[in-house]
Design a protein around this motif. Structure first.
Motif, mmCIF file in Angstrom:
data_model
loop_
_atom_site.group_PDB
_atom_site.id
_atom_site.type_symbol
_atom_site.label_atom_id
_atom_site.label_comp_id
_atom_site.label_asym_id
_atom_site.label_seq_id
_atom_site.Cartn_x
_atom_site.Cartn_y
_atom_site.Cartn_z
ATOM 1 N N GLY A 138 0.799 -1.218 0.000
ATOM 2 C CA GLY A 138 0.000 0.000 0.000
ATOM 3 C C GLY A 138 0.825 1.259 0.000
ATOM 4 N N SER A 139 1.970 1.229 0.671
ATOM 5 C CA SER A 139 2.817 2.418 0.725
ATOM 6 C C SER A 139 3.539 2.671 -0.588
ATOM 7 C CB SER A 139 3.845 2.300 1.871
ATOM 8 O OG SER A 139 4.747 1.223 1.638
ATOM 9 N N GLY A 140 3.366 1.771 -1.563
ATOM 10 C CA GLY A 140 3.921 2.010 -2.892
ATOM 11 C C GLY A 140 3.388 3.280 -3.528
ATOM 12 N N LEU A 141 2.230 3.753 -3.029
ATOM 13 C CA LEU A 141 1.688 5.016 -3.531
ATOM 14 C C LEU A 141 2.681 6.158 -3.329
ATOM 15 C CD1 LEU A 141 -0.836 6.491 -4.662
ATOM 16 C CD2 LEU A 141 -1.606 6.769 -2.306
ATOM 17 N N PHE A 142 3.462 6.100 -2.244
ATOM 18 C CA PHE A 142 4.456 7.142 -1.992
ATOM 19 C C PHE A 142 5.470 7.249 -3.126
ATOM 20 C CE2 PHE A 142 3.994 6.260 2.828
ATOM 21 C CZ PHE A 142 2.904 7.119 2.899
ATOM 22 N N GLN A 143 5.767 6.117 -3.757
ATOM 23 C CA GLN A 143 6.804 6.100 -4.784
ATOM 24 C C GLN A 143 6.402 6.893 -6.020
ATOM 25 O OE1 GLN A 143 9.601 4.919 -4.033
ATOM 26 N NE2 GLN A 143 9.524 2.958 -2.965
ATOM 27 N N ARG A 144 5.103 7.081 -6.203
ATOM 28 C CA ARG A 144 4.623 7.739 -7.421
ATOM 29 C C ARG A 144 4.184 9.173 -7.183
ATOM 30 N NH1 ARG A 144 1.580 3.305 -7.208
ATOM 31 N NH2 ARG A 144 -0.364 4.484 -7.273
ATOM 32 N N ILE A 145 4.190 9.618 -5.932
ATOM 33 C CA ILE A 145 3.700 10.958 -5.629
ATOM 34 C C ILE A 145 4.880 11.913 -5.478
ATOM 35 C CG2 ILE A 145 2.454 12.373 -3.955
ATOM 36 C CD1 ILE A 145 0.804 9.954 -3.249
ATOM 37 N N ARG B 4 10.122 10.756 1.733
ATOM 38 C CA ARG B 4 9.521 9.494 1.308
ATOM 39 C C ARG B 4 10.213 8.302 1.970
ATOM 40 N NH1 ARG B 4 10.233 10.126 -3.816
ATOM 41 N NH2 ARG B 4 8.176 10.968 -4.275
ATOM 42 N N ALA B 5 11.529 8.340 2.049
ATOM 43 C CA ALA B 5 12.261 7.226 2.652
ATOM 44 C C ALA B 5 11.863 7.023 4.109
ATOM 45 C CB ALA B 5 13.758 7.465 2.541
ATOM 46 N N GLN B 6 11.635 8.123 4.841
ATOM 47 C CA GLN B 6 11.200 8.015 6.236
ATOM 48 C C GLN B 6 9.848 7.330 6.341
ATOM 49 O OE1 GLN B 6 11.741 12.378 7.205
ATOM 50 N NE2 GLN B 6 12.366 11.498 9.165
ATOM 51 N N ARG B 7 8.953 7.675 5.446
ATOM 52 C CA ARG B 7 7.599 7.127 5.507
ATOM 53 C C ARG B 7 7.607 5.635 5.164
ATOM 54 N NH1 ARG B 7 3.100 11.168 3.362
ATOM 55 N NH2 ARG B 7 2.052 10.142 5.109
ATOM 56 N N LEU B 8 8.356 5.268 4.155
ATOM 57 C CA LEU B 8 8.448 3.853 3.794
ATOM 58 C C LEU B 8 9.086 3.046 4.932
ATOM 59 C CD1 LEU B 8 9.607 4.265 0.087
ATOM 60 C CD2 LEU B 8 7.330 3.557 0.874
ATOM 61 N N ALA B 9 10.108 3.621 5.567
ATOM 62 C CA ALA B 9 10.755 2.932 6.685
ATOM 63 C C ALA B 9 9.793 2.783 7.856
ATOM 64 C CB ALA B 9 12.002 3.697 7.117
ATOM 65 N N GLN B 10 8.946 3.771 8.081
ATOM 66 C CA GLN B 10 7.982 3.711 9.175
ATOM 67 C C GLN B 10 6.979 2.586 8.954
ATOM 68 O OE1 GLN B 10 8.399 5.188 11.858
ATOM 69 N NE2 GLN B 10 6.636 6.306 12.664
ATOM 70 N N VAL B 11 6.552 2.404 7.734
ATOM 71 C CA VAL B 11 5.619 1.323 7.414
ATOM 72 C C VAL B 11 6.277 -0.034 7.645
ATOM 73 C CG1 VAL B 11 4.304 0.225 5.565
ATOM 74 C CG2 VAL B 11 4.276 2.712 5.800
ATOM 75 N N ARG B 12 7.502 -0.168 7.180
ATOM 76 C CA ARG B 12 8.212 -1.442 7.381
ATOM 77 C C ARG B 12 8.425 -1.716 8.867
ATOM 78 N NH1 ARG B 12 11.087 0.531 2.799
ATOM 79 N NH2 ARG B 12 12.741 1.338 4.137
ATOM 80 N N ARG B 13 8.695 -0.663 9.637
ATOM 81 C CA ARG B 13 8.889 -0.845 11.081
ATOM 82 C C ARG B 13 7.600 -1.313 11.749
ATOM 83 N NH1 ARG B 13 8.790 2.105 15.971
ATOM 84 N NH2 ARG B 13 7.925 3.975 15.015
#
Length: 221
Positions: A180-187, A201-210
């Motif tokens: 779902g957080s793949g949306l960040f990659q396109r925005i 963006r990297a912080q947000r993706l890392a937060q989801v993985r955490r």
């Protein structure tokens, strides 16, 4: 003996790459997300807030992709999305994550905590559609919000908090928050639009993985 770690759901198959396909997917996602959000809200709230969410879609043409969370005059949480944001998603996981993120702002009491913070923009709710069916009472309650609703500004810290809890809610509803957080990659960096994206963006993706790792390790649920 400890319970086995919950498995990450398989990523959702893409929905039809049309606005209608995304809307149909949104309706199906909401049938699973709404009860999961309500339950998470009841389990996690730290003050007597309402967990009786209303989800609405602003379907006027020409609006930028956007989402917001507010409360109506009775304190009932309202989570809204523009049709253009829904159309931008590629699969049900992305829809679920957006819904979980915005709902997390309410559960975490960010709206009250932002007292005095500047409103980022105004969103006029003209034609309001129910998110997952033609429930006239839900539409009427949403319209009680008033003529305009602020597109809320949240700090980087609060956005990351909402990403973390939103990922857990998404996972609890049976969707894959990493997908779902793949949306960040396109925005592109949109300032205060589209989920109020302020952190990198990297912080947000890392937060989801955490968040996913913490659930699988049994540190949170």
């Amino acid at each position: 003996r400890s319970a086995p770690a919950p498995a990450l759901p398989a990523p959702s198959a893409p929905h039809a790459a049309t606005p209608d396909g995304a809307v149909r997917s949104f309706v199906q996602v909401m049938r699973r997300m709404e009860p999961a959000i309500r339950q998470d809200c009841l389990n996690r709230r730290t003050r007597p807030i309402s967990c009786d969410f209303v989800f609405v879609v602003d379907d006027r043409p020409g609006l930028e992709p956007n989402a917001f969370q507010t409360v109506d005059r009775n304190g009932r949480p309202v989570v809204g999305f523009t049709l253009s944001l829904i159309a931008q998603t590629r699969n049900p996981d992305e829809i679920a994550f957006v819904v979980g993120h915005e709902s997390a702002h309410h559960i975490l009491n960010h709206l009250d905590r932002k007292s005095g913070a500047a409103t980022a923009a105004a969103v006029v709710l003209g034609s309001i559609a129910s998110a997952y069916g033609g429930d006239p009472s839900a539409i009427e309650r949403a319209q009680e919000i008033g003529a305009s609703v602020g597109a809320r500004y949240y700090s980087k810290e609060w956005e990351l908090e909402a990403d973390y809890l939103g990922a857990i809610i998404t996972l609890n509803a049976g969707f894959d928050p990493i997908s779902g957080s793949g949306l960040f990659q396109r925005i592109p960096d949109p300032g205060n639009h589209v989920l109020g994206t302020h952190p990198a963006r990297a912080q947000r993706l890392a937060q989801v993985r955490r968040a996913v790792a913490d659930v699988q390790a049994g540190r949170v649920r």
